[in-house]
Design a protein around this motif. Structure first.
Motif, PDB file in Angstrom:
ATOM      1  N   ALA A 101       0.842  -1.205   0.000  1.00 16.77           N
ATOM      2  CA  ALA A 101       0.000   0.000   0.000  1.00 16.77           C
ATOM      3  C   ALA A 101       0.875   1.253   0.000  1.00 16.77           C
ATOM      4  N   ARG A 102       1.929   1.232   0.818  1.00 17.49           N
ATOM      5  CA  ARG A 102       2.826   2.380   0.886  1.00 17.49           C
ATOM      6  C   ARG A 102       3.506   2.619  -0.459  1.00 17.49           C
ATOM      7  N   LEU A 103       3.978   1.552  -1.085  1.00 22.22           N
ATOM      8  CA  LEU A 103       4.683   1.680  -2.361  1.00 22.22           C
ATOM      9  C   LEU A 103       3.756   2.085  -3.504  1.00 22.22           C
ATOM     10  N   SER A 104       2.543   1.566  -3.499  1.00 18.15           N
ATOM     11  CA  SER A 104       1.624   1.800  -4.615  1.00 18.15           C
ATOM     12  C   SER A 104       0.715   3.002  -4.408  1.00 18.15           C
ATOM     13  N   GLY A 105       0.549   3.414  -3.153  1.00 20.12           N
ATOM     14  CA  GLY A 105      -0.394   4.491  -2.856  1.00 20.12           C
ATOM     15  C   GLY A 105      -1.829   4.003  -2.760  1.00 20.12           C
ATOM     16  N   ASP A 106      -2.044   2.698  -2.824  1.00 17.46           N
ATOM     17  CA  ASP A 106      -3.397   2.122  -2.750  1.00 17.46           C
ATOM     18  C   ASP A 106      -3.709   1.770  -1.297  1.00 17.46           C
ATOM     19  N   PHE A 107      -4.351   2.716  -0.617  1.00 19.97           N
ATOM     20  CA  PHE A 107      -4.694   2.533   0.793  1.00 19.97           C
ATOM     21  C   PHE A 107      -6.171   2.204   0.974  1.00 19.97           C
ATOM     22  N   ASN A 108      -6.740   1.476   0.028  1.00 22.27           N
ATOM     23  CA  ASN A 108      -8.130   1.047   0.162  1.00 22.27           C
ATOM     24  C   ASN A 108      -8.275   0.366   1.529  1.00 22.27           C
ATOM     25  N   PRO A 109      -9.284   0.776   2.323  1.00 17.58           N
ATOM     26  CA  PRO A 109      -9.449   0.182   3.661  1.00 17.58           C
ATOM     27  C   PRO A 109      -9.597  -1.336   3.646  1.00 17.58           C
ATOM     28  N   LEU A 110     -10.065  -1.887   2.543  1.00 17.26           N
ATOM     29  CA  LEU A 110     -10.180  -3.344   2.447  1.00 17.26           C
ATOM     30  C   LEU A 110      -8.813  -4.017   2.565  1.00 17.26           C
ATOM     31  N   HIS A 111      -7.768  -3.284   2.226  1.00 17.36           N
ATOM     32  CA  HIS A 111      -6.411  -3.805   2.331  1.00 17.36           C
ATOM     33  C   HIS A 111      -5.753  -3.471   3.672  1.00 17.36           C
ATOM     34  N   VAL A 112      -5.994  -2.272   4.178  1.00 13.21           N
ATOM     35  CA  VAL A 112      -5.166  -1.769   5.285  1.00 13.21           C
ATOM     36  C   VAL A 112      -5.907  -1.490   6.585  1.00 13.21           C
ATOM     37  N   ASP A 113      -7.214  -1.653   6.618  1.00 12.72           N
ATOM     38  CA  ASP A 113      -7.970  -1.361   7.845  1.00 12.72           C
ATOM     39  C   ASP A 113      -8.631  -2.644   8.360  1.00 12.72           C
ATOM     40  N   PRO A 114      -7.932  -3.369   9.246  1.00 12.93           N
ATOM     41  CA  PRO A 114      -8.471  -4.647   9.728  1.00 12.93           C
ATOM     42  C   PRO A 114      -9.843  -4.537  10.389  1.00 12.93           C
ATOM     43  N   VAL A 115     -10.120  -3.443  11.078  1.00 12.57           N
ATOM     44  CA  VAL A 115     -11.417  -3.286  11.749  1.00 12.57           C
ATOM     45  C   VAL A 115     -12.526  -3.156  10.715  1.00 12.57           C
ATOM     46  N   MET A 116     -12.347  -2.268   9.733  1.00 12.15           N
ATOM     47  CA  MET A 116     -13.352  -2.098   8.685  1.00 12.15           C
ATOM     48  C   MET A 116     -13.487  -3.379   7.868  1.00 12.15           C
ATOM     49  N   ALA A 117     -12.362  -3.975   7.500  1.00  8.73           N
ATOM     50  CA  ALA A 117     -12.387  -5.172   6.653  1.00  8.73           C
ATOM     51  C   ALA A 117     -13.042  -6.352   7.358  1.00  8.73           C
ATOM     52  N   ALA A 118     -12.955  -6.398   8.672  1.00  5.21           N
ATOM     53  CA  ALA A 118     -13.584  -7.491   9.431  1.00  5.21           C
ATOM     54  C   ALA A 118     -15.099  -7.478   9.277  1.00  5.21           C
ATOM     55  N   ALA A 119     -15.658  -6.320   8.996  1.00  9.35           N
ATOM     56  CA  ALA A 119     -17.110  -6.194   8.857  1.00  9.35           C
ATOM     57  C   ALA A 119     -17.590  -6.516   7.434  1.00  9.35           C
ATOM     58  N   THR A 120     -16.681  -6.866   6.536  1.00 11.73           N
ATOM     59  CA  THR A 120     -17.052  -7.187   5.155  1.00 11.73           C
ATOM     60  C   THR A 120     -17.260  -8.694   5.019  1.00 11.73           C
ATOM     61  N   PRO A 121     -17.797  -9.135   3.901  1.00 11.83           N
ATOM     62  CA  PRO A 121     -17.937 -10.586   3.682  1.00 11.83           C
ATOM     63  C   PRO A 121     -16.608 -11.343   3.715  1.00 11.83           C
ATOM     64  N   PHE A 122     -15.479 -10.636   3.536  1.00 12.96           N
ATOM     65  CA  PHE A 122     -14.170 -11.287   3.566  1.00 12.96           C
ATOM     66  C   PHE A 122     -13.729 -11.599   4.988  1.00 12.96           C
ATOM     67  N   GLY A 123     -14.286 -10.898   5.957  1.00 14.58           N
ATOM     68  CA  GLY A 123     -13.952 -11.153   7.365  1.00 14.58           C
ATOM     69  C   GLY A 123     -12.591 -10.633   7.789  1.00 14.58           C
ATOM     70  N   GLY A 124     -11.932  -9.907   6.922  1.00 12.26           N
ATOM     71  CA  GLY A 124     -10.616  -9.347   7.229  1.00 12.26           C
ATOM     72  C   GLY A 124     -10.026  -8.721   5.998  1.00 12.26           C
ATOM     73  N   THR A 125      -8.819  -8.211   6.129  1.00 15.16           N
ATOM     74  CA  THR A 125      -8.176  -7.557   4.996  1.00 15.16           C
ATOM     75  C   THR A 125      -7.853  -8.568   3.894  1.00 15.16           C
ATOM     76  N   ILE A 126      -7.731  -8.040   2.692  1.00 15.49           N
ATOM     77  CA  ILE A 126      -7.341  -8.853   1.542  1.00 15.49           C
ATOM     78  C   ILE A 126      -6.106  -8.222   0.895  1.00 15.49           C
ATOM     79  N   ALA A 127      -5.301  -9.046   0.281  1.00 11.20           N
ATOM     80  CA  ALA A 127      -4.071  -8.586  -0.369  1.00 11.20           C
ATOM     81  C   ALA A 127      -4.388  -7.883  -1.681  1.00 11.20           C
ATOM     82  N   HIS A 128      -3.566  -6.913  -2.018  1.00  9.50           N
ATOM     83  CA  HIS A 128      -3.612  -6.315  -3.352  1.00  9.50           C
ATOM     84  C   HIS A 128      -3.357  -7.425  -4.370  1.00  9.50           C
TER      85      HIS A 128
END
Length: 127
Positions: A20-47
């Motif tokens: 995320a730091r290198l690419s500038g892609d800070f989508n919360p689905l990748h970098v926000d474990p709390v937000m991502a936990a509330a999604t159908p994925f149940g946690g963050t996902i890799a770029h």
């Protein structure tokens, strides 16, 4: 193609955060474990590029070059997300030729520790 010496990678949150730091892609689905936990994925996902690393290593081994040679063609489909803790390895079929005897590329799959294909596709190197 012998890929036994292409190491599998285990995805970590630190790896995702660094990408995320290198690419500038800070989508919360990748970098926000709390937000991502509330999604159908149940946690963050890799770029998408992260689970492709074994593929990139295989291409470097095959070509002896640090990057895809100019004129390379790659087509792929993402089948499911990869998450921290997933271990990804590459499988590839031997290089094929089409009916005209031309290079038809190499079919590949990036597979997780459960045997699920996470990415599948084909790469064709320039002739």
């Amino acid at each position: 193609m012998d890929l036994k010496d292409i190491p599998a990678i285990t995805i970590t949150q630190a790896m995702i955060d660094e990408y995320a730091r290198l690419s500038g892609d800070f989508n919360p689905l990748h970098v926000d474990p709390v937000m991502a936990a509330a999604t159908p994925f149940g946690g963050t996902i890799a770029h998408g590029c992260i689970p492709m690393e074994p593929l990139f290593q295989a291409i470097r081994k095959l070509t002896g070059a640090p990057a895809l040679p100019p004129g390379s063609i790659m087509s792929l489909r993402y089948l499911r997300p990869s998450q921290p803790g997933d271990t990804i390895r590459i499988e590839a079929l031997p290089q094929a030729v089409d009916a005209e005897g031309k290079d038809a590329g190499v079919a590949f799959a990036c597979i997780n520790q459960r045997g699920d294909k996470v990415i599948e596709g084909r790469w064709t190197l320039p002739q």
